[in-house]
Design an enzyme around this catalytic site. Sequence first.
Site, PDB file in Angstrom:
ATOM      1  N   ASN A  14       8.939  -3.647  -1.613  1.00 23.15           N
ATOM      2  CA  ASN A  14       7.723  -2.724  -1.838  1.00 23.15           C
ATOM      3  C   ASN A  14       8.012  -1.047  -1.641  1.00 23.15           C
ATOM      4  O   ASN A  14       7.829  -0.182  -2.389  1.00 23.15           O
ATOM      5  CB  ASN A  14       6.288  -3.050  -1.179  1.00 23.15           C
ATOM      6  CG  ASN A  14       5.772  -4.029  -1.692  1.00 23.15           C
ATOM      7  OD1 ASN A  14       5.092  -3.870  -2.753  1.00 23.15           O
ATOM      8  ND2 ASN A  14       5.762  -5.322  -0.975  1.00 23.15           N
ATOM      9  N   MET A  87       5.202  -5.372   9.962  1.00 26.50           N
ATOM     10  CA  MET A  87       4.503  -6.381  10.461  1.00 26.50           C
ATOM     11  C   MET A  87       4.194  -6.545  12.085  1.00 26.50           C
ATOM     12  O   MET A  87       4.350  -7.459  12.676  1.00 26.50           O
ATOM     13  CB  MET A  87       5.419  -7.756  10.058  1.00 26.50           C
ATOM     14  CG  MET A  87       5.798  -7.990   8.725  1.00 26.50           C
ATOM     15  SD  MET A  87       4.312  -8.321   7.618  1.00 26.50           S
ATOM     16  CE  MET A  87       3.915  -9.673   7.994  1.00 26.50           C
ATOM     17  N   HIS A 106      -1.460  -5.552   1.527  1.00 26.37           N
ATOM     18  CA  HIS A 106      -1.779  -6.924   1.879  1.00 26.37           C
ATOM     19  C   HIS A 106      -1.669  -7.866   0.984  1.00 26.37           C
ATOM     20  O   HIS A 106      -2.114  -7.627   0.130  1.00 26.37           O
ATOM     21  CB  HIS A 106      -2.882  -6.764   2.653  1.00 26.37           C
ATOM     22  CG  HIS A 106      -3.065  -8.343   3.461  1.00 26.37           C
ATOM     23  ND1 HIS A 106      -2.501  -8.616   4.751  1.00 26.37           N
ATOM     24  CD2 HIS A 106      -4.025  -9.315   3.003  1.00 26.37           C
ATOM     25  CE1 HIS A 106      -3.056  -9.750   4.976  1.00 26.37           C
ATOM     26  NE2 HIS A 106      -4.005 -10.150   4.060  1.00 26.37           N
ATOM     27  N   ASP A 142      -6.812  -5.294   8.630  1.00 27.79           N
ATOM     28  CA  ASP A 142      -6.978  -5.777   7.265  1.00 27.79           C
ATOM     29  C   ASP A 142      -8.244  -5.469   6.559  1.00 27.79           C
ATOM     30  O   ASP A 142      -8.749  -6.197   5.770  1.00 27.79           O
ATOM     31  CB  ASP A 142      -6.384  -7.160   6.745  1.00 27.79           C
ATOM     32  CG  ASP A 142      -4.899  -7.577   7.130  1.00 27.79           C
ATOM     33  OD1 ASP A 142      -4.180  -6.452   7.375  1.00 27.79           O
ATOM     34  OD2 ASP A 142      -4.689  -8.638   7.757  1.00 27.79           O
ATOM     35  N   GLU A 171       2.438  -6.423  -6.491  1.00 25.82           N
ATOM     36  CA  GLU A 171       2.470  -5.475  -5.498  1.00 25.82           C
ATOM     37  C   GLU A 171       3.340  -4.290  -5.940  1.00 25.82           C
ATOM     38  O   GLU A 171       2.947  -3.261  -5.634  1.00 25.82           O
ATOM     39  CB  GLU A 171       3.126  -6.131  -4.098  1.00 25.82           C
ATOM     40  CG  GLU A 171       2.321  -7.160  -3.584  1.00 25.82           C
ATOM     41  CD  GLU A 171       2.500  -7.606  -2.211  1.00 25.82           C
ATOM     42  OE1 GLU A 171       3.833  -7.924  -1.831  1.00 25.82           O
ATOM     43  OE2 GLU A 171       1.859  -7.977  -1.410  1.00 25.82           O
TER      44      GLU A 171
HETATM   45  C1  GAR Z   1       4.569  -8.051   1.241  1.00 32.23           C
HETATM   46  O1  GAR Z   1       4.417  -9.185   0.362  1.00 32.23           O
HETATM   47  C2  GAR Z   1       3.549  -7.441   1.713  1.00 32.23           C
HETATM   48  O2  GAR Z   1       2.124  -7.359   1.151  1.00 32.23           O
HETATM   49  C3  GAR Z   1       3.340  -8.182   3.234  1.00 32.23           C
HETATM   50  O3  GAR Z   1       4.860  -8.515   3.422  1.00 32.23           O
HETATM   51  C4  GAR Z   1       5.510  -8.371   2.264  1.00 32.23           C
HETATM   52  C5  GAR Z   1       6.658  -7.543   2.453  1.00 32.23           C
HETATM   53  O4  GAR Z   1       7.734  -7.534   1.323  1.00 32.23           O
HETATM   54  N1  GAR Z   1       2.770  -7.440   4.103  1.00 32.23           N
HETATM   55  C6  GAR Z   1       1.880  -8.281   4.867  1.00 32.23           C
HETATM   56  O5  GAR Z   1       2.041  -9.182   5.097  1.00 32.23           O
HETATM   57  C7  GAR Z   1       1.361  -7.162   5.965  1.00 32.23           C
HETATM   58  N2  GAR Z   1       0.517  -7.868   6.700  1.00 32.23           N
HETATM   59  P1  GAR Z   1       8.507  -6.478   1.081  1.00 32.23           P
HETATM   60  O6  GAR Z   1       9.465  -6.102   2.586  1.00 32.23           O
HETATM   61  O7  GAR Z   1       9.581  -6.770   0.278  1.00 32.23           O
HETATM   62  O8  GAR Z   1       8.155  -5.210   0.656  1.00 32.23           O
END
Ligand code: GAR
Length: 213
Positions: A14, A87, A106, A142, A171
């Site tokens: 992201n 996280m 999220h 959240d 996303e």
């Molecule tokens: C994403 O899917 C995001 O929505 C989630 O972690 C992933 C990170 O992916 N976030 C959460 O669960 C927050 N509670 P990335 O490191 O490839 O962006």
Amino acid sequence: MKSIVILISGRGSNMEAIVQAAIPGARIAAVISNRPNAGGLAFAAAQGIATAVVDHTAYAERAAFDAALAEAIDSHAPDLVVLAGFMRVLTPGFVRQYEGRLINIHPSLLPSFTGLHTHQRALEAGVRVHGTTVHFVTAELDCGPIIIQAVVPVMAGDDEATLSARVLAQEHRIFPQAVRWIVEDRVSIDGNVARVAGVREPGVLISPPPENV
Ligand code: GAR
């Protein structure tokens, strides 16, 4: 020019989507991780973006970690702090300090499925649609004002991997969009509702339906 700090914990796809969107008027000042081995750090460094690690395992108390994190963030004086797969649960004091300029993505259609393992829980609940939400961060996990959501279908035969991949693709579309709106000063907060100036259907994207419907 608005300055943005992005916080990650892992892969960073992201964060990558936001960097690659090259949003006019925005400068990614730094990418900060709480994990030294976060995959996204290498991408950011290769782009010439400043990187830093504030390793949460080095702090016995949550508040001490948050204070160190705030110091690392504030050294870049950001207008916006973006949680992109970060996280760690942040303390209310930290959240207050950045209120109105702290956003998160999220992997569910909030307020459904707050917390972890959202895709597996969506499958177990038998929901027909699932998705992702970009929202302002408030002290309650959240639960802050929603800026944009994307909906995806849950399809027969989906497992956690296929569903999460479908959500992740969305996303990568909506997160840069939300950042762009904020950089353009179009997002305001009214109670627990975020409004986006000039958007008729504020912040809801429906992904194309699957061909077999
Ligand atoms: C994403 O899917 C995001 O929505 C989630 O972690 C992933 C990170 O992916 N976030 C959460 O669960 C927050 N509670 P990335 O490191 O490839 O962006």
